[in-house]
Design a protein around this motif. Structure first.
Motif, short mmCIF file in Angstrom:
data_model
loop_
_atom_site.label_atom_id
_atom_site.label_comp_id
_atom_site.label_asym_id
_atom_site.label_seq_id
_atom_site.Cartn_x
_atom_site.Cartn_y
_atom_site.Cartn_z
N LYS A 115 62.92 22.74 67.87
CA LYS A 115 62.17 22.51 69.10
C LYS A 115 63.08 22.04 70.22
O LYS A 115 62.93 22.46 71.37
CB LYS A 115 61.06 21.48 68.86
N GLU A 116 64.05 21.18 69.89
CA GLU A 116 65.00 20.71 70.90
C GLU A 116 65.86 21.86 71.42
O GLU A 116 66.12 21.96 72.62
CB GLU A 116 65.88 19.60 70.33
N ARG A 117 66.30 22.74 70.51
CA ARG A 117 67.09 23.90 70.95
C ARG A 117 66.27 24.82 71.83
O ARG A 117 66.77 25.35 72.83
CB ARG A 117 67.60 24.67 69.73
N ALA A 118 65.00 25.03 71.47
CA ALA A 118 64.13 25.89 72.27
C ALA A 118 63.90 25.28 73.65
O ALA A 118 63.90 25.99 74.67
CB ALA A 118 62.80 26.11 71.55
N ALA A 119 63.70 23.96 73.72
CA ALA A 119 63.50 23.30 75.01
C ALA A 119 64.76 23.38 75.86
O ALA A 119 64.69 23.62 77.07
CB ALA A 119 63.10 21.84 74.79
N ALA A 120 65.93 23.21 75.24
CA ALA A 120 67.19 23.30 75.98
C ALA A 120 67.40 24.73 76.50
O ALA A 120 67.84 24.93 77.64
CB ALA A 120 68.35 22.87 75.10
N ALA A 121 67.07 25.72 75.69
CA ALA A 121 67.22 27.11 76.12
C ALA A 121 66.26 27.43 77.26
O ALA A 121 66.62 28.13 78.21
CB ALA A 121 66.97 28.05 74.94
N ALA B 115 60.99 15.55 54.70
CA ALA B 115 61.78 14.96 55.78
C ALA B 115 62.83 15.95 56.29
O ALA B 115 63.05 16.05 57.51
CB ALA B 115 62.45 13.68 55.30
N ALA B 116 63.46 16.70 55.39
CA ALA B 116 64.46 17.69 55.80
C ALA B 116 63.82 18.79 56.63
O ALA B 116 64.40 19.21 57.65
CB ALA B 116 65.14 18.27 54.57
N GLN B 117 62.65 19.27 56.23
CA GLN B 117 61.97 20.31 57.00
C GLN B 117 61.53 19.81 58.36
O GLN B 117 61.63 20.52 59.36
CB GLN B 117 60.77 20.84 56.23
N GLU B 118 61.06 18.56 58.44
CA GLU B 118 60.66 18.01 59.73
C GLU B 118 61.86 17.86 60.65
O GLU B 118 61.77 18.10 61.85
CB GLU B 118 59.96 16.67 59.53
N ALA B 119 63.01 17.48 60.10
CA ALA B 119 64.23 17.37 60.90
C ALA B 119 64.66 18.75 61.42
O ALA B 119 65.07 18.88 62.59
CB ALA B 119 65.35 16.75 60.07
N LEU B 120 64.54 19.77 60.58
CA LEU B 120 64.88 21.13 61.02
C LEU B 120 63.94 21.59 62.13
O LEU B 120 64.37 22.22 63.10
CB LEU B 120 64.83 22.10 59.84
#
Length: 160
Positions: free
Chosen positions: A124-130, A114-119
């Motif tokens: 992915k969210e940071r990459a999409a925002a960038a 679960a921790a790895q999936e959250a990371l």
């Protein structure tokens, strides 16, 4: 004559202490034993299995498992040195010999998964925002670049 020198050796061995020492229960510091893996930290990247010269380590990302064949491991420490997360270490105990070749398999805990999936989701969210910010900046620069040639052309027409 040789028998006389042999008698000296026999008498000396009977009287003196043995040259060998008893096996110790505790191994000295720096002894290389078996490979240990902290599965809560492991990201299953597979570098340990790639670097292993005997191919004793197997990583299965789909099943979230890490396996080692202890009797194939030569305790070279290549996997420990190349682990990016430093989750591998060398224990001080050796693998006990046995009549069967075994494979030790370790599975990641649900908490670690679960921790790895959250990371991964956050990355992915940071990459999409960038990517969105880069696209917005390109559109802003593209619009200014298109406006500049028109303004330059209008200025040249007025000069003529």
């Amino acid at each position: 004559m040789a028998f006389v020198s042999f008698k000296k050796t026999i008498l000396r061995n009977l009287v003196s202490k043995p040259y060998t020492r008893k096996a110790e229960k505790q191994f000295p510091e720096g002894t290389r034993g078996h490979v240990e893996n902290d599965m809560d930290v492991c990201v299953l990247c597979g570098l340990c299995s790639i670097k292993c010269p005997t191919h004793a380590i197997t990583v299965d990302k789909a099943a979230k498992t890490w396996s080692i064949r202890p009797m194939s491991c030569i305790q070279c420490r290549c996997c420990v040195d190349n682990c990016p997360k430093k989750c591998l270490s060398m224990g001080v105990r050796f693998q006990e010999p046995g009549d069967e070749k075994i494979t030790k398999t370790f599975k990641q805990s649900e908490k670690a998964i679960a921790a790895q999936e959250a990371l991964m989701k956050a990355a992915k969210e940071r990459a999409a925002a960038a990517a969105a910010a880069k696209a917005a900046a390109a559109n802003a620069n593209g619009g200014a670049a298109n406006a500049n040639p028109v303004a330059t052309a209008n200025t040249q027409e007025k000069k003529d």
